[in-house]
Design a protein around this motif. Structure first.
Motif, PDB file in Angstrom:
ATOM      1  N   THR A  92     -16.073   1.324  -9.044  1.00  0.00           N
ATOM      2  CA  THR A  92     -15.742   2.658  -9.541  1.00  0.00           C
ATOM      3  C   THR A  92     -14.655   3.304  -8.701  1.00  0.00           C
ATOM      4  O   THR A  92     -13.702   3.891  -9.233  1.00  0.00           O
ATOM      5  N   MET A  93     -14.778   3.195  -7.387  1.00  0.00           N
ATOM      6  CA  MET A  93     -13.784   3.811  -6.504  1.00  0.00           C
ATOM      7  C   MET A  93     -12.422   3.130  -6.597  1.00  0.00           C
ATOM      8  O   MET A  93     -11.398   3.748  -6.277  1.00  0.00           O
ATOM      9  N   SER A  94     -12.396   1.888  -7.058  1.00  0.00           N
ATOM     10  CA  SER A  94     -11.107   1.198  -7.189  1.00  0.00           C
ATOM     11  C   SER A  94     -10.197   1.881  -8.202  1.00  0.00           C
ATOM     12  O   SER A  94      -8.970   1.762  -8.124  1.00  0.00           O
ATOM     13  N   TRP A  95     -10.797   2.625  -9.155  1.00  0.00           N
ATOM     14  CA  TRP A  95      -9.980   3.328 -10.142  1.00  0.00           C
ATOM     15  C   TRP A  95      -9.173   4.462  -9.528  1.00  0.00           C
ATOM     16  O   TRP A  95      -8.188   4.917 -10.116  1.00  0.00           O
ATOM     17  N   ILE A  96      -9.581   4.942  -8.359  1.00  0.00           N
ATOM     18  CA  ILE A  96      -8.791   5.971  -7.676  1.00  0.00           C
ATOM     19  C   ILE A  96      -7.412   5.431  -7.333  1.00  0.00           C
ATOM     20  O   ILE A  96      -6.405   6.144  -7.422  1.00  0.00           O
ATOM     21  N   HIS A  97      -7.354   4.142  -6.958  1.00  0.00           N
ATOM     22  CA  HIS A  97      -6.074   3.523  -6.601  1.00  0.00           C
ATOM     23  C   HIS A  97      -5.285   3.077  -7.826  1.00  0.00           C
ATOM     24  O   HIS A  97      -4.144   2.643  -7.701  1.00  0.00           O
ATOM     25  N   VAL A  98      -5.892   3.191  -8.987  1.00  0.00           N
ATOM     26  CA  VAL A  98      -5.204   2.846 -10.233  1.00  0.00           C
ATOM     27  C   VAL A  98      -4.696   4.092 -10.943  1.00  0.00           C
ATOM     28  O   VAL A  98      -3.550   4.150 -11.392  1.00  0.00           O
ATOM     29  N   LEU A  99      -5.549   5.120 -11.016  1.00  0.00           N
ATOM     30  CA  LEU A  99      -5.227   6.318 -11.801  1.00  0.00           C
ATOM     31  C   LEU A  99      -4.768   7.496 -10.959  1.00  0.00           C
ATOM     32  O   LEU A  99      -4.371   8.524 -11.521  1.00  0.00           O
ATOM     33  N   GLY A 100      -4.817   7.393  -9.635  1.00  0.00           N
ATOM     34  CA  GLY A 100      -4.464   8.504  -8.768  1.00  0.00           C
ATOM     35  C   GLY A 100      -2.991   8.875  -8.851  1.00  0.00           C
ATOM     36  O   GLY A 100      -2.171   8.177  -9.465  1.00  0.00           O
ATOM     37  N   ALA A 101      -2.645  10.008  -8.216  1.00  0.00           N
ATOM     38  CA  ALA A 101      -1.249  10.476  -8.235  1.00  0.00           C
ATOM     39  C   ALA A 101      -0.311   9.445  -7.628  1.00  0.00           C
ATOM     40  O   ALA A 101       0.853   9.325  -8.037  1.00  0.00           O
ATOM     41  N   HIS A 102      -0.784   8.701  -6.642  1.00  0.00           N
ATOM     42  CA  HIS A 102       0.014   7.635  -6.022  1.00  0.00           C
ATOM     43  C   HIS A 102      -0.586   6.268  -6.349  1.00  0.00           C
ATOM     44  O   HIS A 102      -0.370   5.304  -5.600  1.00  0.00           O
ATOM     45  N   GLY A 103      -1.307   6.194  -7.469  1.00  0.00           N
ATOM     46  CA  GLY A 103      -1.925   4.946  -7.872  1.00  0.00           C
ATOM     47  C   GLY A 103      -0.958   4.004  -8.558  1.00  0.00           C
ATOM     48  O   GLY A 103       0.239   4.298  -8.714  1.00  0.00           O
ATOM     49  N   ALA A 104      -1.492   2.874  -8.989  1.00  0.00           N
ATOM     50  CA  ALA A 104      -0.646   1.821  -9.559  1.00  0.00           C
ATOM     51  C   ALA A 104       0.055   2.276 -10.836  1.00  0.00           C
ATOM     52  O   ALA A 104       1.249   1.989 -11.029  1.00  0.00           O
ATOM     53  N   VAL A 105      -0.661   2.987 -11.712  1.00  0.00           N
ATOM     54  CA  VAL A 105      -0.071   3.383 -12.990  1.00  0.00           C
ATOM     55  C   VAL A 105       1.058   4.380 -12.788  1.00  0.00           C
ATOM     56  O   VAL A 105       2.166   4.209 -13.316  1.00  0.00           O
ATOM     57  N   ASN A 106       0.817   5.446 -12.038  1.00  0.00           N
ATOM     58  CA  ASN A 106       1.859   6.448 -11.803  1.00  0.00           C
ATOM     59  C   ASN A 106       3.033   5.876 -11.029  1.00  0.00           C
ATOM     60  O   ASN A 106       4.197   6.211 -11.304  1.00  0.00           O
ATOM     61  N   THR A 107       2.737   5.012 -10.070  1.00  0.00           N
ATOM     62  CA  THR A 107       3.820   4.394  -9.296  1.00  0.00           C
ATOM     63  C   THR A 107       4.724   3.557 -10.192  1.00  0.00           C
ATOM     64  O   THR A 107       5.955   3.612 -10.099  1.00  0.00           O
ATOM     65  N   PHE A 108       4.111   2.791 -11.097  1.00  0.00           N
ATOM     66  CA  PHE A 108       4.909   1.958 -11.999  1.00  0.00           C
ATOM     67  C   PHE A 108       5.722   2.801 -12.974  1.00  0.00           C
ATOM     68  O   PHE A 108       6.909   2.535 -13.213  1.00  0.00           O
ATOM     69  N   LEU A 109       5.096   3.839 -13.546  1.00  0.00           N
ATOM     70  CA  LEU A 109       5.801   4.683 -14.517  1.00  0.00           C
ATOM     71  C   LEU A 109       6.961   5.429 -13.868  1.00  0.00           C
ATOM     72  O   LEU A 109       8.032   5.588 -14.478  1.00  0.00           O
ATOM     73  N   MET A 110       6.778   5.891 -12.647  1.00  0.00           N
ATOM     74  CA  MET A 110       7.871   6.578 -11.949  1.00  0.00           C
ATOM     75  C   MET A 110       8.954   5.593 -11.526  1.00  0.00           C
ATOM     76  O   MET A 110      10.142   5.921 -11.534  1.00  0.00           O
ATOM     77  N   TRP A 111       8.566   4.385 -11.189  1.00  0.00           N
ATOM     78  CA  TRP A 111       9.557   3.368 -10.810  1.00  0.00           C
ATOM     79  C   TRP A 111      10.434   2.976 -11.993  1.00  0.00           C
ATOM     80  O   TRP A 111      11.627   2.738 -11.845  1.00  0.00           O
ATOM     81  N   THR A 112       9.834   2.933 -13.180  1.00  0.00           N
ATOM     82  CA  THR A 112      10.601   2.605 -14.378  1.00  0.00           C
ATOM     83  C   THR A 112      11.364   3.796 -14.933  1.00  0.00           C
ATOM     84  O   THR A 112      12.164   3.628 -15.861  1.00  0.00           O
ATOM     85  N   GLY A 113      11.117   4.985 -14.410  1.00  0.00           N
ATOM     86  CA  GLY A 113      11.813   6.169 -14.869  1.00  0.00           C
ATOM     87  C   GLY A 113      11.236   6.799 -16.115  1.00  0.00           C
ATOM     88  O   GLY A 113      11.847   7.693 -16.703  1.00  0.00           O
ATOM     89  N   LEU A 114      10.070   6.379 -16.530  1.00  0.00           N
ATOM     90  CA  LEU A 114       9.463   6.941 -17.734  1.00  0.00           C
ATOM     91  C   LEU A 114       8.920   8.344 -17.494  1.00  0.00           C
ATOM     92  O   LEU A 114       8.808   9.140 -18.435  1.00  0.00           O
ATOM     93  N   ILE A 115       8.551   8.664 -16.269  1.00  0.00           N
ATOM     94  CA  ILE A 115       8.065  10.002 -15.926  1.00  0.00           C
ATOM     95  C   ILE A 115       8.750  10.451 -14.644  1.00  0.00           C
ATOM     96  O   ILE A 115       9.221   9.629 -13.832  1.00  0.00           O
ATOM     97  N   ASP A 116       8.830  11.761 -14.452  1.00  0.00           N
ATOM     98  CA  ASP A 116       9.427  12.321 -13.237  1.00  0.00           C
ATOM     99  C   ASP A 116       8.377  12.792 -12.238  1.00  0.00           C
ATOM    100  O   ASP A 116       8.661  12.902 -11.050  1.00  0.00           O
ATOM    101  N   ALA A 117       7.172  13.112 -12.744  1.00  0.00           N
ATOM    102  CA  ALA A 117       6.084  13.579 -11.888  1.00  0.00           C
ATOM    103  C   ALA A 117       4.817  12.809 -12.251  1.00  0.00           C
ATOM    104  O   ALA A 117       4.652  12.381 -13.400  1.00  0.00           O
ATOM    105  N   PRO A 118       3.926  12.633 -11.296  1.00  0.00           N
ATOM    106  CA  PRO A 118       2.694  11.879 -11.577  1.00  0.00           C
ATOM    107  C   PRO A 118       1.861  12.537 -12.676  1.00  0.00           C
ATOM    108  O   PRO A 118       1.772  13.756 -12.756  1.00  0.00           O
ATOM    109  N   LEU A 119       1.274  11.703 -13.521  1.00  0.00           N
ATOM    110  CA  LEU A 119       0.380  12.193 -14.557  1.00  0.00           C
ATOM    111  C   LEU A 119      -1.002  12.459 -13.966  1.00  0.00           C
ATOM    112  O   LEU A 119      -1.442  11.740 -13.063  1.00  0.00           O
ATOM    113  N   GLU A 120      -1.673  13.471 -14.479  1.00  0.00           N
ATOM    114  CA  GLU A 120      -3.022  13.796 -14.014  1.00  0.00           C
ATOM    115  C   GLU A 120      -4.043  12.988 -14.827  1.00  0.00           C
ATOM    116  O   GLU A 120      -4.555  13.439 -15.844  1.00  0.00           O
TER     117      GLU A 120
END
Length: 260
Positions: A92-120
């Motif tokens: 369960t806690m592993s999802w914090i590193h996936v969905l968090g502001a600096h998690g895998a999903v937000n990091t990838f989306l910001m790296w690709t330029g799809l978003i400018d700020a982390p999604l909540e």
């Protein structure tokens, strides 16, 4: 359960002080207070969404494992059972590193330029549902797999011989025969998700509580054992009623077969 049932006949007075209450004011509060009604509705809604997602998505791997002719099917079963070897809290806690502001999903989306700020995405009801699905989907897959595996596979060949397309054979033969497994998996997922309180604590926000969190808060924080016992008994009765309905139409022996 007997001790908790007896506690419902008391009334919280102060910390460590409970007085007998034959007026059943705890039960009266449960049936009349809209806050408890909202908690029941929210828990049922989250559990139902979790159940539908787990069964629909889990049907695909269950079908693949049950029908594959590969000699490496044991490996697919191993991958399915592998999550049970890891602590539920850690998963369960592993999802914090996936969905968090600096998690895998937000990091990838910001790296690709799809978003400018982390999604909540974290500390929301969606995160709670995702965590529950991640934890409970293997239960649905196992039960659906057992149901498909135990069905007569020659009926599919008969349907194809009589002119049915692969999709038609699936809809007319495989899917109906697998419905007991679907119902069993759905029951397990619904009951376990309705009684969960760890996942909302870790992945949810202040408003993303389930009925289990309400029981925990009432007993451990407020130290109101009589009301907490009333809520616990009420949840047990609600889920017990659902299990009785399931037993009436499907039989609990299917649940035992699915778990073993």
């Amino acid at each position: 359960m007997t001790i908790m049932g007896a506690y419902t006949l008391f009334l919280y007075v102060d910390i460590g002080v409970d007085a007998p209450d034959l007026g059943l004011r705890n039960w009266s509060a449960f049936f009349t207070d809209p806050y408890y009604h909202y908690a029941v509705w929210k828990t049922a809604r989250v559990a139902l969404i979790t159940t539908v997602v787990s069964v629909v998505v889990g049907y695909v791997p269950a079908y693949v494992i049950a029908t594959t002719r590969s000699r490496h099917r044991w490996l697919l079963m191993l991958l399915l059972l592998l999550p049970f070897w890891i602590s539920f809290v850690i998963r369960t806690m592993s999802w914090i590193h996936v969905l968090g502001a600096h998690g895998a999903v937000n990091t990838f989306l910001m790296w690709t330029g799809l978003i400018d700020a982390p999604l909540e995405m974290l500390y929301t009801e969606g995160a709670v549902i995702m965590g529950l699905v991640h934890f409970l989907m293997p239960f649905a897959i196992l039960n659906i797999f057992v149901s498909i595996e135990s069905s007569d596979r020659s009926l599919v060949a008969v349907a194809r011989t009589l002119g049915a397309t692969p999709i038609g054979a699936f809809l007319s033969v495989t899917l109906p025969l697998s419905m007991p497994g679907v119902a069993t998996g759905a029951l397990l997922v619904f009951v376990l998700s309705a009684g969960s309180y760890v996942t909302p604590i870790i992945l949810g926000g202040p408003d993303d509580f389930l009925f289990g969190n309400l029981i925990f808060e009432t007993i451990m924080t407020q130290l109101n054992w009589p009301m907490g016992s009333t809520l616990a008994i009420a949840l047990a009765l609600i889920l017990g009623g659902i299990i009785m309905i399931y037993s009436r139409y499907f039989g609990l022996e299917r649940l035992t077969r699915g778990l073993t």
